[in-house]
Design an enzyme around this catalytic site. Structure first.
Site, PDB file in Angstrom:
ATOM      1  N   ASP A  15      -2.922  -0.377 -18.198  1.00 47.97           N
ATOM      2  CA  ASP A  15      -4.251  -0.013 -17.661  1.00 47.97           C
ATOM      3  C   ASP A  15      -5.358   0.184 -18.699  1.00 47.97           C
ATOM      4  O   ASP A  15      -6.208   1.062 -18.525  1.00 47.97           O
ATOM      5  CB  ASP A  15      -4.151   1.274 -16.819  1.00 47.97           C
ATOM      6  CG  ASP A  15      -3.392   1.082 -15.517  1.00 47.97           C
ATOM      7  OD1 ASP A  15      -2.753   0.028 -15.360  1.00 47.97           O
ATOM      8  OD2 ASP A  15      -3.436   1.988 -14.664  1.00 47.97           O
ATOM      9  N   LYS A 123      -1.058  -4.293 -10.187  1.00 49.34           N
ATOM     10  CA  LYS A 123      -0.465  -3.236  -9.350  1.00 49.34           C
ATOM     11  C   LYS A 123      -1.538  -2.581  -8.499  1.00 49.34           C
ATOM     12  O   LYS A 123      -2.727  -2.721  -8.801  1.00 49.34           O
ATOM     13  CB  LYS A 123       0.252  -2.194 -10.212  1.00 49.34           C
ATOM     14  CG  LYS A 123      -0.674  -1.417 -11.143  1.00 49.34           C
ATOM     15  CD  LYS A 123       0.133  -0.564 -12.090  1.00 49.34           C
ATOM     16  CE  LYS A 123      -0.727   0.227 -13.055  1.00 49.34           C
ATOM     17  NZ  LYS A 123      -1.490   1.309 -12.456  1.00 49.34           N
ATOM     18  N   CYS A 171      -0.444   6.845 -15.378  1.00 47.35           N
ATOM     19  CA  CYS A 171       0.182   5.524 -15.253  1.00 47.35           C
ATOM     20  C   CYS A 171       1.169   5.211 -16.374  1.00 47.35           C
ATOM     21  O   CYS A 171       2.180   4.550 -16.146  1.00 47.35           O
ATOM     22  CB  CYS A 171      -0.893   4.450 -15.106  1.00 47.35           C
ATOM     23  SG  CYS A 171      -1.767   4.617 -13.523  1.00 47.35           S
TER      24      CYS A 171
END
Ligand code: ZN
Length: 231
Positions: A15, A123, A171
């Site tokens: 991310d 995702k 995450c």
């Protein structure tokens, strides 16, 4: 911890996207963009058999957005996100809109040498499901809508997974815990992550990782010697 044989290792970059970085990100984390320098050193290393990035890749009406819930306030309000195959299993949390497919905020920051990546894992693509982990939604009973990450690691014969990126306590944490649960020897390279955590939060995240069987290392740690990372 150093093993006599070099591990068959994957690098998982989580991310590192515009919406999680300053100056324009809707959920910007201090120090996010600065991770590009050590991440590029890892990407240049000959030690990783697979180099992967995961990204939040949400539809505009994603269930984790406060904007999708009447009167909801990001970081404060909660909404229930339920396993479509098991109504008893759910998680809760809402955020500002972020990482919407096709917007600049969704892009991996351009400072990262993405040409060295073998693949990008999307995702959070299902409007009704959250996915902090690069492996897929948190539901276990049963697992639903897993990403292709586990299959890719299996196909490549990966034994070790090294996680970096954003954010340490969300995450990165959940991706690493999933990797360990799936049987990979897993490490988080802590100084190649960022978060808003205070000292207590950092300690709690480290404990959660270690409870889940994840090693917490630094760029100079012996566990990374196999990768011959250029300092
Ligand atoms: Zn998200």
């Amino acid at each position: 911890m150093a093993s006599p044989n070099p591990p068959s290792a994957a690098l998982l970059i989580v991310d590192v996207q515009e919406d999680f970085c300053r100056p324009n990100g809707s959920l910007a984390l201090p120090g996010g963009r600065e991770l590009a320098t050590p991440i590029n050193k890892l990407l240049a290393s000959p030690g990783f058999k697979l180099k992967l990035a995961a990204r939040d890749f949400h539809p505009r009406n994603h269930v984790s957005f406060a904007s999708q819930h009447e009167g909801a306030v990001a970081f404060t309000s909660e909404t229930t996100i339920t396993n479509p195959e098991n109504a008893a299993e759910s998680i809760t949390k809402v955020y500002h809109d972020h990482c919407v497919q096709g917007t600049p905020g969704c892009e991996i920051i351009p400072e990262i040498h993405t040409a060295r990546l073998d693949a990008i894992i999307n995702k959070g693509t299902d409007a009704n499901l959250e996915s902090y982990s690069a492996f897929g939604p948190p539901f276990r009973n049963p697992r639903v809508r897993a990403t292709r990450l586990h299959a890719m690691l299996q196909d490549a014969g990966i034994t070790h997974v090294f996680c970096v990126g954003l954010s340490y306590n969300v995450c990165v944490l959940h991706s690493a815990l999933d990797a360990a649960e799936l049987g990979y020897t897993t490490f988080v390279i802590r100084d190649v992550t960022a978060s808003r955590l205070d000292v207590e939060g950092l300690r709690a995240t480290r404990e959660a990782l270690e409870r889940g069987g994840v090693g917490v290392v630094e760029m100079g740690s012996a566990e990374l010697e196999f990768a011959r990372v250029d300092r």
